[in-house]
Structure formats: C-alpha cells, structure tokens
Write an enzyme that holds these catalytic residues in place. Structure first.
Site, PDB file in Angstrom:
ATOM      1  N   LYS A   1      53.902-156.765-106.462  1.00  0.00           N
ATOM      2  CA  LYS A   1      54.906-157.691-105.936  1.00  0.00           C
ATOM      3  C   LYS A   1      54.787-159.109-106.498  1.00  0.00           C
ATOM      4  CE  LYS A   1      56.262-156.773-101.489  1.00  0.00           C
ATOM      5  NZ  LYS A   1      56.166-156.464-100.054  1.00  0.00           N
TER       6      LYS A   1
ATOM      7  N   ASN B   1      60.234-158.058-103.979  1.00  0.00           N
ATOM      8  CA  ASN B   1      60.199-156.643-103.585  1.00  0.00           C
ATOM      9  C   ASN B   1      61.460-155.893-104.030  1.00  0.00           C
ATOM     10  OD1 ASN B   1      62.067-157.685-101.786  1.00  0.00           O
ATOM     11  ND2 ASN B   1      61.387-156.411-100.094  1.00  0.00           N
TER      12      ASN B   1
ATOM     13  N   ASP C   1      61.834-159.244 -97.817  1.00  0.00           N
ATOM     14  CA  ASP C   1      60.941-158.967 -96.681  1.00  0.00           C
ATOM     15  C   ASP C   1      61.219-159.897 -95.507  1.00  0.00           C
ATOM     16  OD1 ASP C   1      59.540-156.825 -97.770  1.00  0.00           O
ATOM     17  OD2 ASP C   1      58.069-158.124 -98.750  1.00  0.00           O
TER      18      ASP C   1
ATOM     19  N   TYR D   1      53.383-150.015 -88.715  1.00  0.00           N
ATOM     20  CA  TYR D   1      54.281-149.024 -88.104  1.00  0.00           C
ATOM     21  C   TYR D   1      53.692-147.612 -88.117  1.00  0.00           C
ATOM     22  CZ  TYR D   1      55.681-148.478 -92.964  1.00  0.00           C
ATOM     23  OH  TYR D   1      55.663-148.287 -94.314  1.00  0.00           O
TER      24      TYR D   1
END
Ligand code: ATR
Length: 275
Positions: A68, A89, A105, A222
């Site tokens: 990135k 990204n 992001d 997550y």
C-alpha cells in the site's frame, strides 16, 4: 470478442482477501461483464506487474499488504487523500497508460459508520483511537475530515503515536498505552485499529470503565465479527459497529470507477462476502 474488463487485488499473501468475493458478487448482482481476481505479487515484482497489467486487460486494482505504501512511488497520479494517508488501496489504469492511485479506507470507515449509525454526530465529542499503524492513519484523516474536535491516540509504541501527532496536528492528544482506559473519559467515539482481538492474536484488554454508554464504538477487526471489545462496549450500552462494513464500503469507489455502477453495501452484500 473483446475481453471482459479485469480488476484484481494485489497483495502478498493475498489468499485471505475478501475483495474477490465482494467484487464478483457485485458484478453478478448488477449483471456486469467483468472479472475480479486475487494476484499474489512479491515486493520486487510490484513495479513490473503494475506496468504489465493493463496490457492483460486490467482496468484497475486494489492494493493490500505489503504494497500500500510502495504503490505511491509507482503511480503517475496520487490523490491528495492518498498522499495525506501515506498509502493507496485503489488503482485505476487509464486508457493512456497511466496509473492513478487513491485511498478509500478513510471513506470506507466513515461511510460504514454513517450507514450503521445515521444520527452519528462527529462533532459530539472527542474520539479515541487505539493503535497508530496504517489503518489508524486513514481513520485519523477520516475523523478529522468529518469534524471530530479532538482525537485521542494511544499506541503500545508511544513514539508512533507522537509521530502521527507531529504529522496531523494539534487536534491529536497522545496517551500512554497504560492510560488507554482513562483516555476513554468523555469520548463520543472509540475505535480499535490494532490487531488485538483478531482470531489468533492477543486479546484486547483495555478497561472500559470510563466509557460512556452514549459513545459509538467500532473495531477494524472483523474476524471475529463480534470482537470482545465490541461485546464489552455493547454491555455498557454503547452502540457498536463491526469492522466488516469498512471493508465493504472501501470497495465502492473502485468498483464504480472500473465497472461504471455504484454498488450498494447492504445485508445481501454482507451475506455474500461471509458465505
Ligand atoms: P495496520 O496497517 O492494520 O494498522 P500495522 O501498521 O502493523 O497494521 O499496525 C498494527 C497496530 O496494532 C499498531 O498500532 C501496533 O502497535 P505498535 O505500533 O506498538 O506495534 C498494534 N499492535 C499489534 N500488536 C499489539 C499488541 N500485542 N499490543 C498492543 N498493540 C499491538
């Protein structure tokens, strides 16, 4: 027959990425011609790969760890927000052979909170951020843009938090990692950007006694969807937002640029990605 437009996520490793599921779901949902793949690319092959992709029918790409930051140097145009965040990204390969780099992001972070908590008022009070890595940079920029008046930052390595304060300015207050609990006093918003609480990583153990039930709490982890941090905040009465939505929303601008349709993030999208 003209080949279908292709996009990909570029990373190393990349097999864990949920982006192929997300974008291929959207392609099929909207009946669009296109393909989205995962490309494992070593660091020393990145420059060559990026230049070769358009010739193979690729119109753009997402970029993940560890590329990135490196893509900023390889792109021909970099958006202001990608420059500010210090990473990209999302790449768009233009018809005239240039590489355009953006960072979605921060957009994904804010869009997720706004969707899940429509009455979120960023100006309601200070925000607390745990962590000072790449994700924290994007979230600092997003929260500052949204108008959060004060951003409190605690990181295990204090120096990294100090460096972010030096870069992003006076709105940031740095707290010691051992003061991460007291930092929560009177905050309206709290987010974990560290890897703590992720499956296989160490648990997130910051005490939440100071956290107001009015605070909105989110986690970029997550896996699992319901982290111990979110559960503990919910037990205190806080509204909580899981980290999957950030990932889904950050994919929206790229998909729209590549394939011409702005995709929706909804329950069906979440189910498709989790299946
Ligand atoms: P990302 O791009 O996802 O933010 P990163 O740049 O590697 O990834 O940042 C990881 C963050 O998790 C950092 O804030 C890191 O703290 P350090 O800067 O001190 O390394 C934090 N982190 C990782 N493991 C941790 C742990 N066991 N305890 C506290 N913080 C941790």
């Amino acid at each position: 027959m003209k080949d279908v437009p292709r996009a990909a996520v570029i990373g190393n490793p990349v097999s864990h990425s949920l982006s192929p599921k997300l974008h291929n779901y959207w392609l099929s949902r909207y009946g669009l011609a296109g393909r989205y793949e995962a490309l494992q690319v070593a660091e020393d092959a990145l420059a060559h790969t990026l230049r070769a992709l358009p010739e193979q029918g690729f119109i753009g790409a997402n970029v993940t760890i560890p590329h990135k930051v490196a893509v900023l140097q390889l792109a021909d145009n970099v958006t202001d927000r990608a420059t500010l965040i210090g990473a990209a990204n999302t790449l768009i390969f233009t018809d005239d052979g240039r590489i355009f780099a953006d960072n979605t992001d921060g957009y994904g972070f804010t869009a997720n909170i706004r969707q899940e908590v429509p009455d979120w008022d960023p100006k309601a009070g200070p925000a607390a951020i745990f962590g000072a890595g790449g994700a924290a940079r994007a979230i600092i920029v997003a929260l500052a843009d949204a108008g959060v008046p004060e951003i409190r930052l605690a990181n295990r390595t204090r120096l990294k938090a100090e460096a972010l304060k030096a870069e992003f300015g006076a709105r940031i207050q740095v707290y010691d990692w051992v003061q991460a609990g007291p930092m929560l006093d009177e905050v309206a918003f709290a987010v974990n950007t560290t890897s703590l609480g992720m499956k296989g990583a160490q648990p997130f153990k910051v005490p939440l006694d100071e956290l107001s039930p009015d605070a909105i709490v989110t986690d970029i982890v997550y896996t699992p969807l319901r982290t111990a941090f979110l559960d503990a905040a919910a037990e205190r009465g806080c509204r909580t937002v899981d980290g999957l939505g950030m990932l889904l929303h950050q994919g929206v601008p790229g998909f729209e640029r590549w394939f011409g349709t702005r995709p929706e993030v909804d329950e069906a999208t979440r189910r498709a990605v989790l299946s």
